[in-house]
Design a protein around this motif. Sequence first.
Motif, mmCIF file in Angstrom:
data_model
loop_
_atom_site.group_PDB
_atom_site.id
_atom_site.type_symbol
_atom_site.label_atom_id
_atom_site.label_comp_id
_atom_site.label_asym_id
_atom_site.label_seq_id
_atom_site.Cartn_x
_atom_site.Cartn_y
_atom_site.Cartn_z
ATOM 1 N N ASN A 32 32.777 17.146 98.977
ATOM 2 C CA ASN A 32 31.933 16.014 98.628
ATOM 3 C C ASN A 32 31.708 16.077 97.114
ATOM 4 O O ASN A 32 30.993 16.947 96.608
ATOM 5 C CB ASN A 32 30.611 16.141 99.395
ATOM 6 C CG ASN A 32 29.655 15.014 99.077
ATOM 7 O OD1 ASN A 32 29.714 14.438 98.003
ATOM 8 N ND2 ASN A 32 28.795 14.713 100.028
ATOM 9 N N LYS B 183 30.136 14.225 94.974
ATOM 10 C CA LYS B 183 28.762 14.031 94.488
ATOM 11 C C LYS B 183 27.966 15.340 94.607
ATOM 12 O O LYS B 183 27.267 15.759 93.674
ATOM 13 C CB LYS B 183 28.103 12.932 95.334
ATOM 14 C CG LYS B 183 26.919 12.286 94.673
ATOM 15 C CD LYS B 183 26.440 11.145 95.538
ATOM 16 C CE LYS B 183 25.008 10.819 95.193
ATOM 17 N NZ LYS B 183 24.462 9.835 96.109
ATOM 18 N N GLN B 184 28.164 15.978 95.753
ATOM 19 C CA GLN B 184 27.434 17.238 95.995
ATOM 20 C C GLN B 184 27.920 18.339 95.043
ATOM 21 O O GLN B 184 27.125 19.090 94.481
ATOM 22 C CB GLN B 184 27.650 17.651 97.448
ATOM 23 C CG GLN B 184 26.757 18.786 97.889
ATOM 24 C CD GLN B 184 27.114 19.240 99.307
ATOM 25 O OE1 GLN B 184 27.590 18.457 100.113
ATOM 26 N NE2 GLN B 184 26.870 20.504 99.582
ATOM 27 N N LEU C 254 29.251 17.938 92.148
ATOM 28 C CA LEU C 254 28.781 17.644 90.797
ATOM 29 C C LEU C 254 27.328 18.085 90.628
ATOM 30 O O LEU C 254 26.958 18.673 89.608
ATOM 31 C CB LEU C 254 28.919 16.129 90.557
ATOM 32 C CG LEU C 254 28.859 15.636 89.110
ATOM 33 C CD1 LEU C 254 29.872 16.356 88.242
ATOM 34 C CD2 LEU C 254 29.121 14.140 89.054
ATOM 35 N N GLN C 255 26.537 17.835 91.661
ATOM 36 C CA GLN C 255 25.136 18.238 91.608
ATOM 37 C C GLN C 255 25.016 19.764 91.484
ATOM 38 O O GLN C 255 24.175 20.275 90.735
ATOM 39 C CB GLN C 255 24.393 17.732 92.858
ATOM 40 C CG GLN C 255 22.878 17.878 92.781
ATOM 41 C CD GLN C 255 22.271 17.210 91.556
ATOM 42 O OE1 GLN C 255 22.494 16.027 91.299
ATOM 43 N NE2 GLN C 255 21.535 17.989 90.759
ATOM 44 N N ILE D 39 34.410 14.561 87.359
ATOM 45 C CA ILE D 39 34.124 13.191 86.901
ATOM 46 C C ILE D 39 35.424 12.470 86.510
ATOM 47 O O ILE D 39 35.602 11.290 86.760
ATOM 48 C CB ILE D 39 33.146 13.227 85.692
ATOM 49 C CG1 ILE D 39 31.762 13.708 86.158
ATOM 50 C CG2 ILE D 39 33.033 11.863 85.040
ATOM 51 C CD1 ILE D 39 30.771 13.904 85.031
ATOM 52 N N VAL E 117 25.940 10.797 87.728
ATOM 53 C CA VAL E 117 25.277 11.294 88.945
ATOM 54 C C VAL E 117 24.243 10.254 89.371
ATOM 55 O O VAL E 117 23.160 10.187 88.801
ATOM 56 C CB VAL E 117 24.582 12.659 88.693
ATOM 57 C CG1 VAL E 117 23.994 13.205 90.000
ATOM 58 C CG2 VAL E 117 25.543 13.640 88.077
#
Lengths: 310, 264
Positions: A65, A67-68, A70-71, A181, A309
């Motif tokens: 994932n 997004k996860q 990246l977080q 990204i 994000v």
Amino acid sequence: MKQIIINEKCNGCGMCVVKCPNYFESNDDGNAQVIKGVLAGNDAVLNTVISECPVKAISFGGEVNIKQSLQEEVNKLKAFANGLNVKREDIAFTDAYCTVTTFPYVGSSSYEYSSSSSAERAGLSKFRDRAYSQIDSKILDVITSYRVNIIKPYYSTDEKSVYTQLNKKISDVLTAVSNLIGKNKLPSDFCNVDVYPERDTVWKMLEKGEIIGENFVSIVRREFKYSASDYQTYIDWDDMEDYRGKDKYCYRAQEAVEELRKDVQSAVRWARSDIEENSLGYVNGIVNDYNRKLKTFLDKKLSIIAKFVV
Amino acid sequence: MLIELALVGTLAYSADKSNKMDEQALAKRSKAYTREAEARELVYRKRNAADKKMQIVAKRKRAVIESTLPKFIEVYQKIQKIDLNISDKNDLVVYNNFNLCNTVKSMETVIKQPLTDKQLITEVIFKGITGYMIADSKRNLSAAKSQLSAANVVYSQAQSVAEVYDAIIGRSERISNLIMRMNALFLGSISETEKVISKNGTDVRAYTEHDKGILMTCVNIAAAMSDIINIPVLDENGELCRSAVEMIQTGEIYLEQMNEMINQ
């Protein structure tokens, strides 16, 4: 997108690095590693490389994932914002640095003195000139070793520098972020980390050879309480008849020299706590400067990443 | 050894008669000691880096011998079963002269050698190229008028030693890179050869000129690979091997040509 996994079977043949340089690189040991943050899409060349790896060391992991991920990278960057936290144990003046090597050899005289007391006096004089006078030099020798190996990484900008090492870790996280990204969406220098304390000050100090250390000699000196004459009892003498049948005397100073070495070593060890305390003060002065700059640097990076994000 | 010489030199300068050094003398001595310690550290760091790079060269060689070579032997045995009548071709010299036993033997000799050329590194630094530097060092040390200038002599000698290590590092990286790229090419070629053989079998009449070319290329690469595997970083005299440079250059040109050919 999937993770790419390289297992311990990798023998460093480098086939994957040559054929898929966008996914793989060589690590310091020559084995293959996945470039940080790189994930596998539908890529025919990558699939071929995975099937052709001679030791079957490469495989796909689970779905990722983005997004996860990246977080998670952002969280790592935020943790770096605390900067370096130098503790006393980081700059410990350990036993390894407290060893005083032997003093220059003073030796013994030939049989040339007419009495035991004159031989003893000559021995003490030689001891004073050749060994006792070298105490500061010996202390400095010990401290220099500590300074170059333990303290200098806080005062330098080369590959052993603590700043260079932390910068490298941050750069790796930024590389992972950039791969998640998309490199083309970020500034070209996004992954470069060139944060150091005020270089001018550091280099001027290095040039003058005054990083820290001179005052350490006096700290150790305070712990060393003996005068040269205190070693008189360790100057040994010997007598022998010469060819005319007359008594002749010589001295032996080895024992005195060895005693002096042990005393200096004890003084160094007694001074250890003060030396560490002082070092911590000096080091924190410059580390705080770095931490301030690092925080500003990371705030800028995080504000760039924040746009991606959501 | 160099550092030890330097220390002997500096000890000679340390016959200070006063009981306590004045502040200025202490600062100077501090700088000199730091310089010496830095020299020691520089040599230590470079030696480790050179050793690591040479270990990687050894690892790449081992990888080729342990995992690529067996695949080639397997495919070569299949090639031999095909009665290839191709002796009239000029570019088959390598193919016709190729001797699997010799190639395998020479590659396997490499694997029996120690993983690194640590001993050779020591020799190159202390007996070979830098032997004259140590003699220079002795002269310069005896001429140095102060402990600090003696320390500077030591540091400049350490820098010279570091340059030798840098040369070894550079050479190792180049060989390592060449082996890695050649191995990728070799593996690809073996795989292609296997496909051609499994498609055409052992009847030579089933093979087109292009198919024969694929088989020959594979044998060709094996021969070139054998030469590259045998490139030493340092020779038995502890010198940076000059003949190896030519071999590396030949290998790089060959690799370039093969890549061009494949991409055509």
